[in-house]
Design a protein around this motif. Structure first.
Motif, PDB file in Angstrom:
ATOM      1  N   UNK A 147      43.834  31.406  37.353  1.00 42.38           N
ATOM      2  CA  UNK A 147      44.450  30.941  38.592  1.00 42.38           C
ATOM      3  C   UNK A 147      45.880  31.449  38.701  1.00 42.38           C
ATOM      4  N   UNK A 148      46.305  31.679  39.932  1.00 39.39           N
ATOM      5  CA  UNK A 148      47.667  32.126  40.197  1.00 39.39           C
ATOM      6  C   UNK A 148      48.565  30.906  40.304  1.00 39.39           C
ATOM      7  N   UNK A 149      49.673  30.925  39.551  1.00 45.14           N
ATOM      8  CA  UNK A 149      50.606  29.806  39.559  1.00 45.14           C
ATOM      9  C   UNK A 149      51.375  29.807  40.869  1.00 45.14           C
ATOM     10  N   UNK A 150      51.434  28.652  41.532  1.00 43.97           N
ATOM     11  CA  UNK A 150      52.134  28.560  42.816  1.00 43.97           C
ATOM     12  C   UNK A 150      53.640  28.562  42.608  1.00 43.97           C
ATOM     13  N   UNK A 151      54.376  28.712  43.696  1.00 44.80           N
ATOM     14  CA  UNK A 151      55.839  28.762  43.603  1.00 44.80           C
ATOM     15  C   UNK A 151      56.419  27.440  43.126  1.00 44.80           C
ATOM     16  N   UNK A 152      55.665  26.340  43.279  1.00 42.47           N
ATOM     17  CA  UNK A 152      56.167  25.033  42.858  1.00 42.47           C
ATOM     18  C   UNK A 152      55.875  24.737  41.388  1.00 42.47           C
ATOM     19  N   UNK A 153      54.944  25.467  40.795  1.00 39.84           N
ATOM     20  CA  UNK A 153      54.532  25.199  39.413  1.00 39.84           C
ATOM     21  C   UNK A 153      55.397  25.953  38.410  1.00 39.84           C
ATOM     22  N   UNK A 154      55.540  25.378  37.222  1.00 42.69           N
ATOM     23  CA  UNK A 154      56.150  26.086  36.105  1.00 42.69           C
ATOM     24  C   UNK A 154      55.034  26.714  35.278  1.00 42.69           C
ATOM     25  N   UNK A 155      55.033  28.029  35.106  1.00 51.31           N
ATOM     26  CA  UNK A 155      53.959  28.659  34.332  1.00 51.31           C
ATOM     27  C   UNK A 155      54.027  28.231  32.873  1.00 51.31           C
ATOM     28  N   UNK A 156      52.874  28.082  32.247  1.00 52.42           N
ATOM     29  CA  UNK A 156      52.823  27.660  30.853  1.00 52.42           C
ATOM     30  C   UNK A 156      53.038  28.829  29.896  1.00 52.42           C
ATOM     31  N   UNK A 157      52.865  30.046  30.426  1.00 51.21           N
ATOM     32  CA  UNK A 157      53.035  31.255  29.617  1.00 51.21           C
ATOM     33  C   UNK A 157      53.639  32.348  30.480  1.00 51.21           C
ATOM     34  N   UNK A 158      54.324  33.312  29.858  1.00 48.21           N
ATOM     35  CA  UNK A 158      54.874  34.431  30.626  1.00 48.21           C
ATOM     36  C   UNK A 158      53.758  35.231  31.298  1.00 48.21           C
ATOM     37  N   UNK A 159      54.095  35.856  32.429  1.00 45.88           N
ATOM     38  CA  UNK A 159      53.146  36.743  33.090  1.00 45.88           C
ATOM     39  C   UNK A 159      52.157  36.069  34.015  1.00 45.88           C
ATOM     40  N   UNK A 160      52.309  34.747  34.248  1.00 43.92           N
ATOM     41  CA  UNK A 160      51.348  34.026  35.087  1.00 43.92           C
ATOM     42  C   UNK A 160      51.804  33.881  36.529  1.00 43.92           C
ATOM     43  N   UNK A 161      53.076  34.133  36.798  1.00 52.25           N
ATOM     44  CA  UNK A 161      53.609  33.769  38.109  1.00 52.25           C
ATOM     45  C   UNK A 161      54.290  34.907  38.832  1.00 52.25           C
ATOM     46  N   UNK A 162      55.220  35.544  38.168  1.00 54.29           N
ATOM     47  CA  UNK A 162      56.061  36.518  38.840  1.00 54.29           C
ATOM     48  C   UNK A 162      55.495  37.922  38.758  1.00 54.29           C
ATOM     49  N   UNK A 163      55.933  38.763  39.689  1.00 55.49           N
ATOM     50  CA  UNK A 163      55.526  40.162  39.671  1.00 55.49           C
ATOM     51  C   UNK A 163      56.064  40.806  38.398  1.00 55.49           C
ATOM     52  N   UNK A 164      55.234  41.516  37.702  1.00 58.10           N
ATOM     53  CA  UNK A 164      55.605  42.077  36.403  1.00 58.10           C
ATOM     54  C   UNK A 164      55.310  43.572  36.350  1.00 58.10           C
ATOM     55  N   UNK A 165      55.951  44.218  35.395  1.00 60.68           N
ATOM     56  CA  UNK A 165      55.558  45.554  34.924  1.00 60.68           C
ATOM     57  C   UNK A 165      55.685  46.646  35.991  1.00 60.68           C
ATOM     58  N   UNK A 166      56.539  46.444  36.988  1.00 61.27           N
ATOM     59  CA  UNK A 166      56.561  47.355  38.135  1.00 61.27           C
ATOM     60  C   UNK A 166      57.699  48.368  38.054  1.00 61.27           C
ATOM     61  N   UNK A 167      57.383  49.660  38.182  1.00 61.44           N
ATOM     62  CA  UNK A 167      58.423  50.678  38.280  1.00 61.44           C
ATOM     63  C   UNK A 167      59.012  50.686  39.691  1.00 61.44           C
ATOM     64  N   UNK A 168      59.978  51.548  39.929  1.00 64.28           N
ATOM     65  CA  UNK A 168      60.575  51.627  41.262  1.00 64.28           C
ATOM     66  C   UNK A 168      59.600  52.184  42.292  1.00 64.28           C
ATOM     67  N   UNK A 169      58.707  53.062  41.841  1.00 65.31           N
ATOM     68  CA  UNK A 169      57.767  53.714  42.765  1.00 65.31           C
ATOM     69  C   UNK A 169      56.505  52.868  42.931  1.00 65.31           C
ATOM     70  N   UNK A 170      55.931  52.860  44.142  1.00 67.65           N
ATOM     71  CA  UNK A 170      54.660  52.155  44.314  1.00 67.65           C
ATOM     72  C   UNK A 170      53.563  52.767  43.448  1.00 67.65           C
ATOM     73  N   UNK A 171      52.672  51.911  42.970  1.00 70.17           N
ATOM     74  CA  UNK A 171      51.559  52.330  42.112  1.00 70.17           C
ATOM     75  C   UNK A 171      50.245  52.075  42.844  1.00 70.17           C
ATOM     76  N   UNK A 172      49.363  53.065  42.830  1.00 75.62           N
ATOM     77  CA  UNK A 172      48.016  52.935  43.396  1.00 75.62           C
ATOM     78  C   UNK A 172      47.014  53.181  42.278  1.00 75.62           C
ATOM     79  N   UNK A 173      46.067  52.275  42.095  1.00 77.93           N
ATOM     80  CA  UNK A 173      45.064  52.403  41.035  1.00 77.93           C
ATOM     81  C   UNK A 173      43.876  53.215  41.558  1.00 77.93           C
ATOM     82  N   UNK A 174      43.441  54.165  40.750  1.00 71.59           N
ATOM     83  CA  UNK A 174      42.293  54.999  41.116  1.00 71.59           C
ATOM     84  C   UNK A 174      41.130  54.680  40.184  1.00 71.59           C
ATOM     85  N   UNK A 175      40.031  54.206  40.769  1.00 74.05           N
ATOM     86  CA  UNK A 175      38.826  53.904  40.002  1.00 74.05           C
ATOM     87  C   UNK A 175      37.857  55.063  40.168  1.00 74.05           C
TER      88      UNK A 175
END
Length: 342
Positions: free
Chosen positions: A213-241
């Motif tokens: 589940x995605x942690x809402x803006x009102x919730x405190x995440x129990x672990x890192x990486x559950x709520x905020x945007x992470x791991x993003x470079x300056x350039x937009x990333x598009x995933x190719x499957x």
């Protein structure tokens, strides 16, 4: 502030800075962490400030031995003992009910639980022992950016903001630890996929749940990486499957709109398309998910030094560590996948 890079022969000097309440980045088998005395409230607050990290995002505490855990948590259930025996030191973080008053309040972000792990890196284990205190250790990067897998990545992000960096070369796993909530010992739950897969955990302790589940803006995440945007470079990333043919179509499509395409893919795709894009970074041999996981963050960071305006990144099957790889890549891309235009 001068940021000093320490070698392994200088661990005592790095530990002396920790004891003084300073911040020192340390290597682990996953990524480089930003270390501070977990019992020093001001030092921990300085970690949040240096990273630009939201203060309701809890921190993982790093220890040098299994025995320390008993001093910091209310109880150590049998399942935790089994997991620690099998996977520590290693890329597994366990969430326990925390004893009151042990850690700085900012470590737990107001929760009654704490995340703890024992990293598999001899230099850092020695640093913790020498400092004489457990260390908080969020990734040593500007919050939201790709995590650092070399000391120079840390230096790039945090030069002048922290006292030191303990250099031990490139990390081996390249993705953060698996976070497993065991506050209910009857229902161990993965809160963040990482270096230890669900299957590996279940081989040892039986059924494990996954919290998606995605942690809402009102919730405190129990672990890192559950709520905020992470791991993003300056350039937009598009995933190719898909295979190199689909990459060729994507390169042509985005190139026709004026984008300077960066290609983050396996050796075969890179070799086929390197002359048709602005920059390339190889994830390794085709079908080698461990290589791809180890190189992902370095690749995302690399394109910030090129003229690429958009990154096409390769998807991998979500199995084993591929689950963690795709978790991080989807966050970096904002869940944007390439859709072929007819």
């Amino acid at each position: 502030m001068e940021t000093r890079v320490f070698q392994q022969s200088e661990i005592k000097e790095a530990a002396a800075l920790i004891k003084k309440g300073e911040l020192v980045s340390f290597p682990t088998e996953t990524v480089y962490g930003l270390g501070a005395d977990a019992m020093n409230d001001q030092a921990v607050k300085n970690v949040y400030q240096a990273k630009g990290r939201p203060s309701d995002n809890p921190l993982i505490v790093h220890v040098a031995s299994i025995g320390e855990v008993y001093d910091y948590v209310k109880n150590v259930p049998k399942v935790a003992e089994t997991l620690m025996e099998h996977f520590w030191p290693g890329p597994l973080t366990l969430i326990f009910e925390v004893k009151e008053g042990v850690f700085a309040d900012t470590v737990t972000a107001g929760l009654n639980s704490v995340a703890i792990r024992m990293p598999k890196n001899e230099a850092t284990l020695e640093l913790i022992k020498e400092a004489g205190v457990p260390l908080v250790g969020p990734s040593a990067n500007t919050s939201g950016k790709p995590s650092p897998t070399t000391a120079m990545h840390v230096y790039h992000d945090l030069k002048g903001k922290i006292a030191g960096i303990l250099d031990d070369g490139e990390t081996g796993v390249g993705l953060e630890s698996t976070v497993l909530d065991i506050t209910d010992p009857q229902q161990p739950t993965i809160l963040r996929p990482g270096g230890i897969s669900k299957g590996e955990l279940e081989d040892v302790i039986g059924q494990v749940s996954v919290d998606k589940h995605l942690v809402s803006s009102e919730e405190t995440p129990k672990a890192p990486g559950m709520k905020y945007k992470h791991y993003s470079p300056n350039e937009p990333v598009i995933i190719v499957e898909g295979n190199k043919e689909l990459f060729q179509k994507a390169v042509k499509q985005y190139g026709s709109t004026g984008e300077k395409v960066g290609l983050l893919a396996d050796d075969e795709v890179v070799e086929a398309l390197k002359d048709k894009v602005a920059a390339v970074f190889s994830l390794g041999e085709i079908d080698d998910i461990h290589s791809a996981s180890r190189r992902l963050y370095a690749g995302l960071r690399y394109f910030e030094t090129t003229e690429a305006s958009l990154i096409l990144a390769q998807a991998y099957p979500e199995a084993g560590i591929g689950t963690a790889y795709m978790n991080r890549l989807k966050k970096a891309a904002g869940n944007q996948f390439y859709k072929e235009h007819n």
